[in-house]
Design an enzyme around this catalytic site. Structure first.
Site, PDB file in Angstrom:
ATOM      1  CG  ASN A   1      -8.891  -2.108  12.320  1.00 21.86           C
ATOM      2  OD1 ASN A   1      -8.161  -2.786  12.004  1.00 21.86           O
ATOM      3  ND2 ASN A   1      -9.366  -1.235  11.704  1.00 21.86           N
TER       4      ASN A   1
ATOM      5  CG  HIS B   1      -5.891  -2.543   9.017  1.00 26.74           C
ATOM      6  ND1 HIS B   1      -6.166  -1.364   9.665  1.00 26.74           N
ATOM      7  CD2 HIS B   1      -4.670  -2.674   8.990  1.00 26.74           C
ATOM      8  CE1 HIS B   1      -4.880  -0.908  10.039  1.00 26.74           C
ATOM      9  NE2 HIS B   1      -3.978  -1.732   9.643  1.00 26.74           N
TER      10      HIS B   1
ATOM     11  CD  GLU C   1      -8.703   0.456   8.183  1.00 31.34           C
ATOM     12  OE1 GLU C   1      -8.941  -0.064   9.112  1.00 31.34           O
ATOM     13  OE2 GLU C   1      -7.738   1.237   8.171  1.00 31.34           O
TER      14      GLU C   1
ATOM     15  CG  ASP D   1      -0.411  -0.714   2.412  1.00 31.82           C
ATOM     16  OD1 ASP D   1       0.926  -0.438   2.521  1.00 31.82           O
ATOM     17  OD2 ASP D   1      -1.020  -0.909   3.380  1.00 31.82           O
TER      18      ASP D   1
HETATM   19  C1  F6R Z   1       1.144  -1.452   6.081  1.00 26.18           C
HETATM   20  C2  F6R Z   1       0.091  -2.514   6.216  1.00 26.18           C
HETATM   21  C3  F6R Z   1      -0.783  -2.493   7.418  1.00 26.18           C
HETATM   22  C4  F6R Z   1      -0.098  -2.965   8.752  1.00 26.18           C
HETATM   23  C5  F6R Z   1      -0.899  -2.862   9.966  1.00 26.18           C
HETATM   24  C6  F6R Z   1      -0.270  -3.077  11.146  1.00 26.18           C
HETATM   25  O1  F6R Z   1       1.795  -1.639   5.037  1.00 26.18           O
HETATM   26  O2  F6R Z   1       0.060  -3.438   5.498  1.00 26.18           O
HETATM   27  O3  F6R Z   1      -1.875  -3.508   7.416  1.00 26.18           O
HETATM   28  O4  F6R Z   1       0.548  -3.869   8.576  1.00 26.18           O
HETATM   29  O5  F6R Z   1      -1.454  -1.642  10.238  1.00 26.18           O
HETATM   30  O6  F6R Z   1       0.563  -2.193  11.586  1.00 26.18           O
HETATM   31  P1  F6R Z   1       1.673  -2.178  12.667  1.00 26.18           P
HETATM   32  O7  F6R Z   1       2.735  -3.176  12.384  1.00 26.18           O
HETATM   33  O8  F6R Z   1       2.489  -0.786  12.754  1.00 26.18           O
HETATM   34  O9  F6R Z   1       1.159  -2.589  13.838  1.00 26.18           O
END
Ligand code: F6R
Length: 248
Positions: free
Chosen positions: A140, A142, A147, A71
């Site tokens: 959550n 995602h 999301e 992303d």
């Molecule tokens: C970012 C992504 C997100 C993260 C998720 C967890 O490229 O794919 O889905 O993996 O937000 O983020 P952290 O590792 O910061 O808890």
């Protein structure tokens, strides 16, 4: 019913990073032209540091590999300090022998998000598909920027970011959630599920509840990660804190 995924639990986040880096290095030895899907976020920081350490020791070779990140923020250029492209450069690409031409990324400055999504899907196809997709998970549930919602997009698409997602990315934008772009581009769930194998990594107590639901709950668009249950080759690598709500 036993869980559909293979689950490995390690004492702490550092051990998780070491294990995952070793698996990636092994995959690159088996297939030097590996197509690797990568996440950003706090979780993979230790992984990228470990890959950098292995690279410095000559123990991992990215020279023939291709990467696709999950992303990117929409509305900023790849060279913006807050972009995920810059994040990856800082934490991984500057430290391994990857060929810059084989670093594939969603372009947050593309004029048309729809065209950029199609371009990315085509680029993944032309690379032969993703061999190994590494995923983090939001608390959550995602995955990428997919999301929880009443419906999910299958393919790479434009997302409007939730206030909490902008808050959790504020660090990249000088600590100001208002400075975080309001939109992002993300691979869709089908793009992710097309990967030949998937490794989801989660560390810390904050992830324990969503990990438990991902493993034992039913498939729901309200927990995008639950769609991983539809994939036949998923490894989940956890530290003890993230695994603390599992009864295996
Ligand atoms: C970012 C992504 C997100 C993260 C998720 C967890 O490229 O794919 O889905 O993996 O937000 O983020 P952290 O590792 O910061 O808890």
């Amino acid at each position: 019913m036993p869980p559909a995924h293979r689950i490995s639990i390690f004492p702490g986040a550092q051990a998780v990073a070491r294990e995952l880096a070793a698996r990636i290095a092994h995959s690159l030895r088996k297939k030097p032209a590996l197509v690797l899907g990568l996440p950003t976020g706090r979780t993979p920081l230790l992984l990228y540091a470990e890959l950098a350490r292995l690279a410095a020791a000559g123990a991992v070779d990215f020279s023939a590999a291709t990467t696709f990140n999950l992303d990117e923020f929409y509305g900023i250029s790849p060279s913006h300090r807050g972009s995920y492209r810059s994040f990856m450069q800082r934490y991984l690409f500057d430290h391994v022998n990857i060929d810059g031409d084989r670093v594939q990324f969603l372009d947050g400055s593309a004029a048309s998000a729809a065209d950029e999504g199609c371009r990315y899907e085509k680029a993944i196809d032309e690379a032969g598909g993703i061999d190994l997709q590494i995923l983090g998970i939001g608390s959550n549930g995602h995955i990428g920027f997919n999301e929880p919602a009443a419906a999910l997009e299958a393919r790479t698409h434009l997302v409007t970011l939730k206030p909490e997602t902008r808050r959790s990315n504020a660090e990249l934008f000088g600590g100001d959630p208002e400075a975080v772009p309001t939109q992002a581009l993300s691979m869709g769930m089908a793009t992710i599920l097309d990967a030949r194998s998937i490794v989801l990594v989660a560390t810390g107590e904050r992830k324990a509840a969503c990990v438990e639901k991902l493993v034992t709950g039913s498939i729901s668009t309200q927990l995008p990660a639950s769609f991983l249950q539809l994939h036949g080759d998923v490894d989940i690598i956890l530290d003890e804190a993230a695994a603390s709500k599992l009864t295996l």
